[in-house]
Design a protein around this motif. Structure first.
Motif, mmCIF file in Angstrom:
data_model
loop_
_atom_site.group_PDB
_atom_site.id
_atom_site.type_symbol
_atom_site.label_atom_id
_atom_site.label_comp_id
_atom_site.label_asym_id
_atom_site.label_seq_id
_atom_site.Cartn_x
_atom_site.Cartn_y
_atom_site.Cartn_z
ATOM 1 N N PHE A 1279 0.835 -1.199 0.000
ATOM 2 C CA PHE A 1279 0.000 0.000 0.000
ATOM 3 C C PHE A 1279 0.867 1.245 0.000
ATOM 4 N N HIS A 1283 2.698 -0.314 4.229
ATOM 5 C CA HIS A 1283 2.450 -1.625 4.846
ATOM 6 C C HIS A 1283 2.375 -2.701 3.762
ATOM 7 N N TYR A 1285 1.409 -6.884 2.853
ATOM 8 C CA TYR A 1285 0.567 -7.999 3.276
ATOM 9 C C TYR A 1285 0.616 -9.091 2.213
ATOM 10 N N CYS A 1307 -6.102 -1.414 3.685
ATOM 11 C CA CYS A 1307 -4.989 -1.655 4.611
ATOM 12 C C CYS A 1307 -5.544 -2.020 5.978
ATOM 13 N N CYS A 1310 -3.956 0.271 9.020
ATOM 14 C CA CYS A 1310 -4.438 1.654 9.031
ATOM 15 C C CYS A 1310 -5.921 1.692 9.399
ATOM 16 N N SER A 1320 -6.768 3.686 4.237
ATOM 17 C CA SER A 1320 -5.693 3.655 3.257
ATOM 18 C C SER A 1320 -5.941 2.455 2.358
ATOM 19 N N GLU A 1321 -6.498 2.714 1.231
ATOM 20 C CA GLU A 1321 -6.856 1.606 0.371
ATOM 21 C C GLU A 1321 -6.421 1.927 -1.055
#
Length: 1413
Positions: A1279, A1283, A1285, A1307, A1310, A1320-1321
């Motif tokens: 992101f 971050h 994942y 996220c 977040c 936060s996407e």
């Protein structure tokens, strides 16, 4: 195999100070003499003198631990851990007066023990001292401190580095020695273990641990070695050099509850289990690695220790161990086999904060279980550890403790109280259950020892990680040790002990500081069981309260003595009064709280009586308790003194309020009554008679005497007499209702007697000592004259309470007969008063169980009296009286037809309405309303309700409808608007017939205006009117209100244009005619009318005829021209060039023609005015007519052909300047917009295409490396927030939603941190075979989140409102049209405007230069 090492003996001369060691060939324990104060070093003495509270060596005795609580007592403690945590007062845990000084403790101490980040969180601290007193006592161990300093100076023992406390106190030094001290009053040195030679080899002692029975001591060294000592003999039992990797310091070493098992933690971050065995007489040690530092460095360990009474607890068999690494907390079980029970990550924290761990057994609901407290930074987490029936361990997260400072130590002092040490060396005592801060103590003078050098492993070359070294800057694990409710703090030159004060000590501490108010408040909190951190108060509740109460009595006596001693001997009396007013109420309050009336009225009152001012204040303090009935058992002397004091101070209202709550039987009744009567305390007088002598009649006689004479003489009463009369009525009402006056109830056995006495009193024929001229029944007569209505209400309430016995019936009939005799046979009463009587009688006669008898002829007489046509006075009053009489049930006493006739004759229309409504003759009620001038306009509501509300028959509604239609003209004259509203709803089909029947033209105009004008609120959808009606209204409007014709035409719709044009032309309304022609489409016709109207006004203005009509005002001409210009502007865009010229040029000609009249004398007065008007025409026509044509027409004018071209020079130049300005503005705006657009798009593209930089190389959910096993559907999502994942991890957390073939990711971290805020996407397109899926630009017109973030960065870079936004705002005033790139916002422009923003600034500088990435 470890070697047995014997301690080297050091022979010191006897004059070397208190630290003396003897040599014993059998290695017996080394003894030490008691230290003498004379032998203290100078520096230490100087520190000791700075202490506010010191304990002498000979007197000092460390408090012994109380008897350990039993399991049953622990279970009975209330500790509601499962409740959700709500901080009672967010300011309780704030910091006040923080000292950020760094403490340079020694070479082994941190160079800076302060945390300056706390300054951001600095808030005001509530003064907890005034609430809880001093909770803790911090004392210096002078004997131990002196010997530590002496050892460093005399035998080169070095500075202290570590401490461990049990039944002995062990202090390790930087030169490898372990000094063992006893807890006896002398604090004698018991053992000196080790030698400086060994210290030179092993380094400083970095950790100490004493086992449960205080028989063994483990020492960890800075170079990694471990030694075990026998504390009974002083022998070295083991020297361990191979328990962990070499080259690392021992940070922690801890015995477990198993004496053969210990845990150590080294500077490499690893944890090892040490198992001690003895085989064939040989002591051995086996080491097992529990946690490797390569997986994450552990910097704190804490095994679970259970007290002796809890050794059989089921959870102790697991030998639990808590470990804190730099990233997470782990709880493992060492037995029966190694197992990890819990892992808890920290989350975000300051990398320099110190991880802390602490165990304690806590009673939760009905069981006792261990609670692990851990923190790193400013949040303390509590974990409850339980064992279920199957043997599994469950960890439950409890409420957190949020602080405003960073911690470096956490210590349980008992199950309810914890002691925290923050990074600026302040101790905070916290009640764990309420999370309230009880006390804050500054301990910077301790000069706490820090373990920084060991965490940095300086003794082995500093081979530690940077993260561990950073944590070690504030580490003080080995400098603080707790045992048995005591916490020991190791300083560079001293040892301090902190203990909780007992409840008596806390009170005595406040008393020593002369804080008596606070001491009493604290003692009361002990008494009520609301105090925190209570020590030393045992037994059942009754016993505890008795002990505290005795102590409070002692304090109160001391408090009273202090009040009298501190009283100022000289000065103003107000100073003395203020002194006693501040202090005496405290004594009264606590004596009453303790229910010690004997103390209050004996010792305390005797002390206060010594001073007259104190005595007065004391007596006044009793008033609120007397009034609230909380003070009982007052002595007769106290009551007498109280009344005399109030009388002397002229506090009559206060005295009366107290008397009615006192037991006056012990006082001189006659004296009190006389005093009350003289001071007009009538409530108190009545109370004294009632409660003191059971006399209820004498007060009535006294009050009657006051008001009877002026009433019988026809005089008006004074305000005081009115108050007495009202009290008399209330008193009589209370007596007849069985209530005491002014409060309480009459004893039940006296209620019947009191009622009979009052009735006998009221119906007396004459009063006592009556004069010869007194009329009969004086008491009833007086009350009727005073307030007829209220007296009759009192009787009515009394009659309702009477039972139907013979005596009650006789009393009622007797009272009624007397009332009739007094009022009917006397002409002194008004119609209202007489009406009240008959209303009262009517209500009584209407009751189903009525037993009264009243002659019906009396009602006929009252009817004739009220409806007398000869008496016009009090018309509304007489009508209202009769109406109340009828409504109360008196209707049955009259013949209805005769009643209606008399009411109509007397014009009592409300009476007629009442009667007609009973007979359902609703149509007749309309006549009543129309004839009544006061209620005439209410007829509309009445008619509407009858015709609309269900409940009336069709015949009744029809009769009302016909009656209303018959009187429609009268209704319209009453209120044209209300009539129009009524007609539109109920008579919509008869509107035209009604209009035809109206003869009065002005009334018709008002009606039509209300009916057709939508601004009046009439629903036009209900009307189906022909255009002729509207045209008729317009014609009437032209006659009666011509100024409103134009505005009315704009909202009227149902009229014909041709006919309406003829009407307005008939009345020469030019503007209205022009409006209609324009609406018809005849633009030139409308223009011709306005032009002719304008020319006529200009002609009159420039005319020289003095007899001409009134000259129009210049404002009138300017308004007419503005309306004509507006007409041309509205229609020019619809016309071609030739048609536009046909509008504008005649208007220009009309304005220029008057200026050609050179011979006119009037022209000189208005020349400038006409030129300005001409300029207005030219400026407005320039937008529709080509400039060359305008100039050509001007130059062709004959006026300017005669050499007057200079007069229009300014006009022409002004037109050219306007044209050049607008052209330049258009070009500049276009260039700016192009430049801004190019700059924005280029920066947006650079921001969107910039690569993403992950913050870490592992997944934020599973905490595994992103290079883990690769599955087909497993992608790596990065992101813009940094971050990282795995896609499957995000899916498991429901952080992905599929839309239009793409997955939109959110996220997880977040989203959890912002709790519902902006996420936060980003949208990521999954592609098989692609290891990393980054955000892609969506093909939709809206920006995706990553683009939006880039655009936000762009806006912050520009730091101002864009020119495009400014132009958009300015375009809103251009009629709401869209031009090019300018778009109007759909919301309220006033609310959304950028100009309304307080931070708006106009930046005239260009955008920042473009940066090439």
């Amino acid at each position: 195999m470890e070697d047995e090492k014997k301690m080297e003996a050091h022979n010191l001369d006897s004059d070397q100070g208190p630290f003396s060691v003897t040599d014993d060939s059998n290695q017996q324990p080394l003894c030490q003499e008691a230290p003498s104060p004379k032998l203290s070093v100078t520096e230490l003495s100087r520190e000791l003198e700075s202490r506010s509270e010191l304990i002498d060596d000979k007197e000092f005795d460390i408090p012994q631990v109380d008897t350990p609580p039993t399991l049953e007592s622990i279970l009975n403690e209330t500790d509601d851990e499962e409740e959700p945590f709500v901080l009672e007062d967010p300011s309780l845990l704030n910091i006040d007066n923080i000292d950020t000084h760094s403490y340079d403790t020694s070479s082994v101490a941190s160079s800076d023990s302060g945390d300056r980040t706390h300054l951001k969180r600095k808030k005001k601290l509530r003064d907890s001292f005034s609430v809880h007193g001093s909770v803790i006592r911090l004392s210096l161990l002078k004997g131990i401190s002196a010997q530590i300093v002496s050892a460093a100076a005399k035998v080169d023992a070095g500075l202290p580095t570590a401490i461990a406390a049990s039944s002995l106190i062990a202090v390790g030094t930087s030169h490898g020695l372990a000094l063992i001290f006893g807890k006896d009053p002398n604090q004698a040195l018991r053992l000196c273990l080790g030698s400086t030679a060994v210290g030179a080899q092993y380094g400083a002692i970095s950790a100490l641990s004493i086992n449960n029975d205080c028989s063994r001591l483990l020492c960890g060294f800075a170079k990694g070695q471990i030694t075990m000592w026998d504390l009974a003999s002083g022998k070295l039992l083991r020297s361990i050099t191979d328990a962990h990797p070499p080259g690392t310091a021992i940070l922690h070493i801890k015995f477990t509850d198993d004496p053969t098992l210990a845990i150590c933690n080294d500077s490499g971050g690893s944890v090892f289990e040490l198992s001690f065995k003895r085989v064939m007489g040989v002591r051995t040690c086996e080491s097992r690695c529990l946690f490797s530092g390569s997986k994450g460095e552990v910097c704190c360990i804490e095994p679970l220790h259970a007290k002796a009474e809890l050794r059989d607890h089921p959870i102790t068999q697991y030998s639990l161990l808590a470990m804190a690494s730099l990233t997470k907390i782990l709880v493992i079980g060492l037995k029966p086999s190694l197992k990890v029970w819990m892992t808890f990550p920290y989350g975000r924290m300051d990398p320099s904060s110190v991880p802390l761990l602490a165990w304690h057994f806590v009673a939760v609901q009905t069981s006792v279980n261990p609670v692990l407290a851990f923190c790193r930074g400013d949040v303390v987490h509590f974990l409850l550890v339980k064992r279920d029936e199957s043997g599994a361990i469950h960890v439950t997260k409890q409420k957190q403790l949020h602080l405003h400072y960073d911690l470096i130590n956490f210590t349980w002092i008992n199950s309810r109280t914890v002691v925290l040490l923050d990074s600026v060396e302040k101790l905070h005592v916290i009640d764990r259950q309420t999370q309230e801060e009880l006390e804050t103590v500054e301990i910077s003078e301790v000069q706490l020892v820090y373990n920084s050098s060991h965490f940095k492993s300086l003794a082995t070359g500093g081979n530690v990680s940077q993260a561990l070294a950073l944590v070690g800057e504030k580490a003080c694990y080995q400098s603080i040790s707790n045992c048995g409710g005591q916490i020991f703090y190791l300083g560079t030159k001293s040892v301090h002990v902190m203990t909780l004060r007992s409840w008596r000590e806390r009170i005595d501490h406040l008393l020593k500081q002369e804080c008596l108010n606070e001491a009493l408040a604290l003692a009361w909190s002990f008494h009520e069981g609301k105090a925190k951190a209570v020590v030393g108060l045992s037994g059942d509740e009754h016993k505890r309260k008795a002990v505290v109460a005795d102590r409070m009595v002692e304090i109160l006596i001391q408090y009273a003595d202090r009040i009298m001693k501190k009283c100022p001997d000289q000065g103003k009396i107000q100073v003395m009064e203020q002194h006693f007013q501040d202090m005496v109420p405290v004594i009264v309050d606590y004596c009453l709280l303790l229910q010690r009336m004997d103390l209050l009225f004996s010792q305390m009152y005797d002390k206060m009586a010594e001073n007259s001012v104190a005595k007065g204040v004391f007596l006044e303090c009793l008033e609120p308790y007397i009034i609230s009935d909380k003070l009982v058992g007052m002595t007769a002397q106290i009551m007498k003194d109280l009344l005399l004091h109030f009388q002397d101070r002229n506090l009559m209202a206060n005295m009366e309020a107290c008397i009615v709550h006192m037991d006056v039987t012990s006082l001189d009744i006659q004296q009190v009554v006389l005093m009350c009567w003289e001071n007009r305390l009538y409530d108190a007088m009545i109370y004294v008679y009632n409660s003191g002598m059971n006399d209820f009649i004498t007060p009535m006689e006294k009050l009657f005497k006051v008001i009877a004479h002026p009433l019988s003489a026809g005089k008006s009463l004074s305000d005081e007499q009115v108050i007495m009369g009202n009290k008399l009525l209330v008193y009589i009402s209370c007596c007849l209702a069985g209530r005491a006056y002014p409060l309480g109830n009459i004893p039940e056995d006296l209620v019947p007697l009191v009622k009979n006495q009052v009735f006998e009193f009221l119906i007396r024929l004459h009063s006592a000592e009556a004069p010869a001229e007194e009329e009969v029944y004086p008491y009833v007569r007086t009350l009727l004259h005073f307030d007829t209505r209220e007296f009759l209400n009192v009787l009515a309430l009394t009659f309702e309470d009477f039972k139907n016995d013979k005596q009650a019936v006789e009393y009622q009939q007797r009272i009624v007969d007397i009332l009739l005799k007094v009022m009917v046979e006397n002409s002194d009463f008004t119609p209202s008063q007489v009406g009240c009587l008959f209303t009262f009688l009517a209500r009584q006669l209407a009751k189903p169980n009525n037993t009264l008898f009243v002659n019906r002829t009396l009602f006929d007489q009252i009817l004739e009296f009220l409806c007398s046509p000869d008496d016009d006075s009090r018309h509304s009053e007489r009508q209202q009286v009769l109406l109340e009489l009828l409504q109360a049930g008196g209707i049955v006493q009259f013949e209805e037809n005769r009643l209606i006739q008399m009411a109509e004759k007397a014009e009592f229309y409300q009476i007629c309405e009442f009667m007609y409504e009973r007979e359902h003759r609703y149509d007749m009620i309309i006549d009543c309303y129309l004839r009544d001038p006061l209620r005439k306009e209410e007829v509309f509501t009445y008619i509407h309700n009858i015709l609309s509300i269900p409940g009336h028959s069709t015949e009744e509604k029809q009769s009302v409808w016909q009656k209303a239609l018959k009187h429609i003209e009268e209704l319209i004259s009453a209120s044209p608007f209300k009539a129009a509203d009524l007609i539109s709803i109920h008579f919509s089909e008869q509107v035209e017939q009604i209009i035809q029947n109206l003869q009065d033209q002005y009334l018709l105009f008002q009606f039509l205006k209300s009916l057709l004008d939508s601004r009046e609120g009439i629903n036009q959808d209900l009307l189906q009117l022909s255009p002729s009606v509207t045209e008729q209204f317009i014609e009437l409007l032209c006659q009666y209100d011509p100024d409103q014709v134009l505005e009315t035409l704009k909202f009227l719709e149902s009229y014909r244009l041709e006919e309406t044009i003829q009407v307005v032309q008939k009345y020469q309304l030019h503007e209205a005619t022009s409006y209609l022609l324009e609406k018809k489409g005849d633009i030139h016709g409308a223009f011709s009318v306005m032009l002719e109207f304008l020319q006529r006004k200009l002609l009159i203005l420039t005319s020289e005829d003095e007899n001409s009509i009134k000259v129009p005002s210049l404002k009138d001409i300017e308004d007419t021209l503005a309306k004509t210009i507006s007409l041309c502007q509205r229609n020019s865009h619809k016309l071609n060039q030739q048609q536009r010229e046909a509008l504008w040029f005649p208007l220009l000609e009309a304005m220029m023609a008057p200026q050609r009249l050179s011979s006119s004398t009037m022209l000189c007065h208005y020349s400038e005015f006409l030129k300005n008007l001409t300029m207005q025409v030219l400026n407005n026509m320039a937008a529709f007519i080509a400039l060359p044509l305008i100039l050509q027409r001007i130059l062709q004018d004959p006026v300017y052909g005669r050499g007057k071209l200079g007069e229009i020079q300014g006009l022409v130049l002004g037109m050219l300047d306007s044209f050049n300005y607008e052209q330049t503005l258009l070009e500049t705006t276009t260039n700016l917009l192009n430049h801004d657009l190019h700059w924005s798009l280029r920066n947006l593209k650079a921001s969107v295409t910039r690569g993403l930089n992950p913050k870490q190389d592992y997944c934020c959910i599973c905490l595994q490396q992103y290079k883990r096993r690769q599955e087909t559907a497993d992608q790596i999502i990065v992101f813009s927030c940094g971050h990282l994942y795995h896609s499957l991890c995000l899916m498991s957390k429901e952080c992905g939603t599929e839309s239009k073939g793409q997955i939109r990711w959110t996220c997880f971290k977040c989203n959890a941190n912002h709790k519902g805020g902006k996420l936060s996407e980003t949208s990521s397109e999954l592609k098989k075979g692609t290891p990393v899926s980054l955000a892609q630009i969506n093909s939709e017109t809206l920006l995706d989140p990553q683009q939006a973030q880039a655009f936000d960065q762009l806006c912050r870079l520009y730091r101002g409102t864009s020119r495009l936004a400014l132009l958009t705002e300015l375009s809103r005033d251009r009629g709401g049209e869209k031009h090019g790139l300018l778009h109007v916002s759909q919301g309220d422009s006033a609310l959304n405007s950028v100009f309304q923003n307080e931070t708006f600034q106009l930046h005239l500088t260009p955008p920042p230069p473009l940066l090439d990435d």
